[in-house]
Design a protein around this motif. Structure first.
Motif, PDB file in Angstrom:
ATOM      1  N   LEU A 132      12.839 -30.335 -76.652  1.00  0.00           N
ATOM      2  CA  LEU A 132      13.219 -31.747 -76.660  1.00  0.00           C
ATOM      3  C   LEU A 132      13.041 -32.360 -78.049  1.00  0.00           C
ATOM      4  N   ALA A 133      12.047 -31.879 -78.793  1.00  0.00           N
ATOM      5  CA  ALA A 133      11.866 -32.375 -80.162  1.00  0.00           C
ATOM      6  C   ALA A 133      13.087 -32.032 -81.019  1.00  0.00           C
ATOM      7  N   THR A 161      15.942 -34.289 -79.781  1.00  0.00           N
ATOM      8  CA  THR A 161      15.756 -35.685 -80.178  1.00  0.00           C
ATOM      9  C   THR A 161      16.049 -35.871 -81.668  1.00  0.00           C
ATOM     10  N   SER A 162      15.783 -34.852 -82.465  1.00  0.00           N
ATOM     11  CA  SER A 162      16.087 -34.965 -83.900  1.00  0.00           C
ATOM     12  C   SER A 162      17.582 -35.047 -84.165  1.00  0.00           C
ATOM     13  N   TRP A 204      18.741 -39.087 -80.804  1.00  0.00           N
ATOM     14  CA  TRP A 204      17.404 -39.602 -80.528  1.00  0.00           C
ATOM     15  C   TRP A 204      17.169 -39.963 -79.077  1.00  0.00           C
ATOM     16  N   TRP A 205      18.209 -40.476 -78.397  1.00  0.00           N
ATOM     17  CA  TRP A 205      18.003 -40.948 -77.029  1.00  0.00           C
ATOM     18  C   TRP A 205      18.123 -39.836 -75.990  1.00  0.00           C
ATOM     19  N   ALA A 206      18.675 -38.665 -76.367  1.00  0.00           N
ATOM     20  CA  ALA A 206      18.919 -37.600 -75.390  1.00  0.00           C
ATOM     21  C   ALA A 206      17.606 -37.054 -74.835  1.00  0.00           C
ATOM     22  N   GLY A 207      16.635 -36.790 -75.729  1.00  0.00           N
ATOM     23  CA  GLY A 207      15.350 -36.271 -75.256  1.00  0.00           C
ATOM     24  C   GLY A 207      14.638 -37.247 -74.351  1.00  0.00           C
ATOM     25  N   ALA A 208      14.669 -38.539 -74.727  1.00  0.00           N
ATOM     26  CA  ALA A 208      14.001 -39.545 -73.900  1.00  0.00           C
ATOM     27  C   ALA A 208      14.644 -39.636 -72.524  1.00  0.00           C
TER      28      ALA A 208
END
Length: 612
Positions: free
Chosen positions: A167-168, A171-172, A175-179
């Motif tokens: 997920l890190a 997200t890099s 940005w909103w996909a991991g959350a």
């Protein structure tokens, strides 16, 4: 393993998921930590592996399309091979660590649970609800709930490392996909917790049906009921009972499991949809060059193979069940122990018997307010022969269990030589009492071991001592087993029962004589016979009691019987009714009083007149 021979210390504290790690680590620190380290390193390698695979694919594409140097291709290929080799070696080492952990749990944790069970106050063993609790805690201890709880904790930490790394990376890029994935995954947490609790609760509920399944299964398949199955054709009726219990247990488990699977698969379907959406979103940065082709393929493969939500729900489901297990473990380890359970056998020998006193003793079984023993007071003198008689339910067997410390009085006390029974250690009590119960155990071992089981052969009397073999021979003769020994192929060393292929089974009456011989060979001060001759006819019973009376002249004896023919040899007869002594005296005295004893004796006169 030889240095870890002592049982694990399990104090009666509140146990939780913390102990899912603490107990295995205490049992086998090396194996437990190696198992966890291998899994956690493997979890950390997953996101690193995705980056390495992405770089490998990008390097290969560059080498093919633009003629870039192939050194990067080989370098990343070597790293991929190294990661694959670690996963292979890790699996072999993980299996070894798991085996060592299992053996350590068997040696230390299982032994600790077994010792606790042997120390339980008899009232817990006699209670159906407590027995169900014991079975849940003690079933497959080295490979069951505790080890699985440890695996679930390791799996959860590994899952967090693995998914967190991926997920890190995601997200890099967006940005909103991991959350978003984290939010969707969090919704499955409640489903996993509810499912695990429901599953364990279902196991608690179906325990009563499992007992019936086991019992009726033993009747259908075991040896003990083989004759009646063949003679009376009970298979159909017993089979119906077995099927009803099996269906009830299966139905409850199935309903609970189906609910779990429906919820889990629904959550998994939603999350897989979210992953497809995330992959579509990544197409834009892929087109703009913000994400390389290799990283896009590697991330897609990693998330597809990981099955994040399903694995997360399974782990949480397991941990929820584990939390319920530790509640049971807490309850089990909090059960009261027999007051003498932890006493050492190095205590001083039991003193000479002066008297046994029941002082205002009352006792009721759990859930029943009716007293089985009601304010009973009496003193047993040494060297005398007593008989306790009464109708079924009068409290005779309960009184024996109170005398020997198996039950603790609700009120009043049992005193030996003026001291409370709990004052004496286990070794001393074993020298005070030996008991032959109506439902005696039939040990499927040699006749010699049957008789000497748990017994240190001691002095015959105060005048001197005799050897072990002489004492055994005396007990065999006194119990009327000399003829049985002569016909056994290997004599007293012959296995009896049906467990061994060369075992010789005995008749019901012969088994009872073995139990009596076991009591006679022990150097105990008080010998108690709790209706041990139920399988004998009245004449044989009277003859056996007469023999027992002769060989125990200098020993305090207590006979429990509903057949009154044998009680005539007693110095004093106690008549129990509704938990109280309503009459006491010798046979002749009680007959002259024409009370309850005389009435009972008259009703049985025809049973034993032939013996007179």
């Amino acid at each position: 393993m030889s240095r870890r021979t002592s049982p694990l210390d399990l104090p009666p504290v509140t146990y939780s998921l913390f102990h899912a790690v603490a107990l295995p680590v205490r049992c086998a620190p090396g194996a437990a930590l190696l198992y966890a380290l291998l899994d956690l390193v493997s979890a950390a390698i997953t996101p690193i592996g995705a980056l390495v695979v992405g770089r490998f694919i990008d390097a290969a594409i560059a080498a093919i399309s633009s003629g870039a140097p192939t050194s990067d291709v080989y370098r990343y290929l070597a790293l991929v091979a190294l990661i694959a080799a670690y996963q292979w070696v890790k699996q072999a080492l993980r299996d070894l660590a798991n085996l060592r952990l299992t053996l350590a749990l068997r040696e230390r944790y299982r032994t600790a649970l077994t010792l606790k069970r042997t120390r339980l106050a008899y009232r817990h063993v006699d209670d159906a609800g407590t027995w169900d609790l014991i079975q849940r805690v003690a079933v497959d201890p080295e490979g069951g709930a505790l080890k699985e709880a440890y695996h679930h904790v390791v799996d959860l930490v590994a899952f967090v490392i693995k998914v967190g790394g991926l997920l890190a990376i995601l997200t890099s890029i967006v940005w909103w996909a991991g959350a978003g994935v984290i939010a969707i995954s969090a919704l499955t947490l409640a489903t996993g917790i509810r499912g695990g609790k429901r599953q364990y609760d279902a196991e608690r509920r179906v325990a009563q049906f499992d007992k019936r399944v086991d019992y009726f299964g033993a009747v259908l398949l075991g040896r003990d009921a083989a004759e009646e199955r063949a003679l009376f054709g009970v298979t159909r009726v017993v089979g119906r009972h077995w099927r009803a219990a099996f269906d009830a247990a299966t139905r409850d488990r199935l309903v609970t499991r189906v609910r779990w699977y429906v919820s889990a698969y629904l959550g998994n379907l939603i999350t897989q949809g979210s992953w497809i959406f995330v992959m579509i979103v990544l197409l834009r940065p892929l087109g703009s060059g913000a994400v390389s082709i290799g990283l896009f393929i590697a991330l897609t493969q990693a998330f597809t193979n990981l099955d994040i939500v399903w694995g997360f729900m399974q782990t949480v489901h397991g941990l929820s069940s584990d939390a319920e297990f530790f509640k049971d473990l807490t309850a089990f380890l909090s059960l009261g122990e027999a007051e003498t359970a932890r006493c050492r056998t190095t205590e001083r020998p039991a003193p000479a018997l002066a008297e046994i006193e029941l002082r205002g003793v009352s006792f009721s079984y759990p859930g029943d307010n009716r007293p089985v023993i009601d304010g009973l007071s009496y003193t047993f003198r040494p060297g005398r022969h007593y008989a306790i008689v009464g109708a079924n339910g009068a409290g005779k067997t309960t009184l024996v269990r109170l005398l020997t410390g198996l039950y603790a009085p609700d009120s009043g006390s049992v005193l030996v030589n003026g001291q409370p029974l709990v004052h004496y250690g286990a070794e001393q009590l074993s020298r005070f009492y030996s008991v032959v119960y109506q439902n005696f155990a039939r040990y499927q071992i040699s006749l010699h071991d049957n008789i000497t089981l748990g017994c240190s052969i001691g002095p015959m009397d105060d005048a001197g001592s005799i050897g072990e073999e002489d004492r055994i021979e005396y007990a065999l003769h006194a119990a009327g087993l000399s003829g049985v020994v002569e016909r056994l192929p290997s004599g007293i060393d012959t296995p009896i029962g049906k467990l061994d292929a060369d075992g010789i089974d005995l008749s019901g009456g012969e088994w009872q004589r073995v139990a009596i011989a076991r009591a006679l060979v022990r150097p105990s001060l008080v010998k108690i016979l709790d209706e041990p001759t139920a399988a004998l006819d009245p004449v044989a019973e009277s003859e056996l009691y007469d023999l027992f009376h002769r060989v125990t002249q200098d020993t305090t004896t207590i006979l429990i019987s509903h057949r009154l023919g044998a009680t005539r040899i007693a110095d004093e007869i106690l008549v129990l009714d509704a938990g109280r002594i309503v009459e006491s005296g010798s046979h002749d005295e009680l007959m002259r009083r024409a009370g309850l004893y005389a009435t009972m004796f008259a009703s049985q006169r025809s049973w034993y007149e032939a013996a007179t």
